[in-house]
Design a protein around this motif. Structure first.
Motif, PDB file in Angstrom:
ATOM      1  N   CYS A  18      -3.030 -10.596   9.725  1.00 52.29           N
ATOM      2  CA  CYS A  18      -2.484 -11.805  10.326  1.00 52.29           C
ATOM      3  C   CYS A  18      -2.294 -11.611  11.822  1.00 52.29           C
ATOM      4  O   CYS A  18      -2.619 -12.495  12.623  1.00 52.29           O
ATOM      5  CB  CYS A  18      -1.157 -12.157   9.653  1.00 52.29           C
ATOM      6  SG  CYS A  18      -0.374 -13.616  10.342  1.00 52.29           S
ATOM      7  N   ARG A  21      -5.452 -12.080  13.757  1.00 49.80           N
ATOM      8  CA  ARG A  21      -5.810 -13.509  13.844  1.00 49.80           C
ATOM      9  C   ARG A  21      -4.948 -14.228  14.884  1.00 49.80           C
ATOM     10  O   ARG A  21      -5.439 -15.070  15.628  1.00 49.80           O
ATOM     11  CB  ARG A  21      -5.673 -14.166  12.480  1.00 49.80           C
ATOM     12  CG  ARG A  21      -6.735 -13.701  11.514  1.00 49.80           C
ATOM     13  CD  ARG A  21      -6.528 -14.320  10.155  1.00 49.80           C
ATOM     14  NE  ARG A  21      -7.706 -14.127   9.344  1.00 49.80           N
ATOM     15  CZ  ARG A  21      -7.991 -14.831   8.268  1.00 49.80           C
ATOM     16  NH1 ARG A  21      -7.162 -15.773   7.857  1.00 49.80           N
ATOM     17  NH2 ARG A  21      -9.078 -14.595   7.592  1.00 49.80           N
ATOM     18  N   ALA A  25      -6.139 -16.039  18.278  1.00 49.91           N
ATOM     19  CA  ALA A  25      -5.803 -17.454  18.470  1.00 49.91           C
ATOM     20  C   ALA A  25      -5.108 -17.715  19.807  1.00 49.91           C
ATOM     21  O   ALA A  25      -5.281 -18.786  20.394  1.00 49.91           O
ATOM     22  CB  ALA A  25      -4.927 -17.953  17.314  1.00 49.91           C
ATOM     23  N   PHE A 129      -5.164 -20.502   8.828  1.00 52.39           N
ATOM     24  CA  PHE A 129      -6.425 -19.755   8.875  1.00 52.39           C
ATOM     25  C   PHE A 129      -7.333 -20.286   7.789  1.00 52.39           C
ATOM     26  O   PHE A 129      -6.887 -20.585   6.690  1.00 52.39           O
ATOM     27  CB  PHE A 129      -6.178 -18.262   8.659  1.00 52.39           C
ATOM     28  CG  PHE A 129      -5.189 -17.661   9.629  1.00 52.39           C
ATOM     29  CD1 PHE A 129      -5.318 -17.860  10.994  1.00 52.39           C
ATOM     30  CD2 PHE A 129      -4.132 -16.898   9.174  1.00 52.39           C
ATOM     31  CE1 PHE A 129      -4.414 -17.295  11.884  1.00 52.39           C
ATOM     32  CE2 PHE A 129      -3.224 -16.325  10.054  1.00 52.39           C
ATOM     33  CZ  PHE A 129      -3.368 -16.537  11.422  1.00 52.39           C
TER      34      PHE A 129
END
Length: 130
Positions: A18, A21, A25, A129
């Motif tokens: 996570c 990601r 982002a 996601f």
């Protein structure tokens, strides 16, 4: 319910996946493969994620020696993440030691999600996601 070795390993893997990601982002640069430390606008940050029902995040004392702020990424009911920024000094003021009796004992400082929501600075909203 306390973590055991298996649930702790799953949580660690979720945090790494996570975190990567979230780093992507927000447009930050990941620093190491097995770490969620990242560089953004010349500032070293550490990203820590929590599922929607998780009440706290933990940061190692070694990481706190290096970084300038913690980014807490908290999952929402729709699968998106709200990212809140907390300066290292404030994180250290609010943290308590982990209750773990295992390898992380005396090595990880925990801050409650409610403290992040109360004191953290809104940083980003990341969509679910895919």
């Amino acid at each position: 319910m306390p973590q055991d070795r298996r649930s702790g390993a799953r949580a660690s893997q979720y945090g790494l996946d996570c975190g990567k990601r979230i780093i992507d982002a927000i447009g930050a640069k990941s620093m190491k493969a097995l770490s969620n430390e990242c560089l953004l606008h010349g500032e070293l940050l550490s990203v820590h994620c929590a599922h929607k029902n998780t009440g706290s995040i933990g940061v190692t004392h070694k990481a706190l020696e290096r970084i300038s702020a913690v980014l807490g990424a908290f999952e929402q009911g729709d699968g998106s993440y709200v990212v809140l920024r907390m300066p290292k000094s404030q994180y250290e003021e609010l943290m308590t030691e982990t209750r773990s009796l295992g390898p992380s004992r005396d090595k990880v400082g925990i801050v409650k999600r409610t403290d992040f929501e109360r004191c953290g600075i809104p940083f980003a909203k990341v969509p679910p996601f895919s």
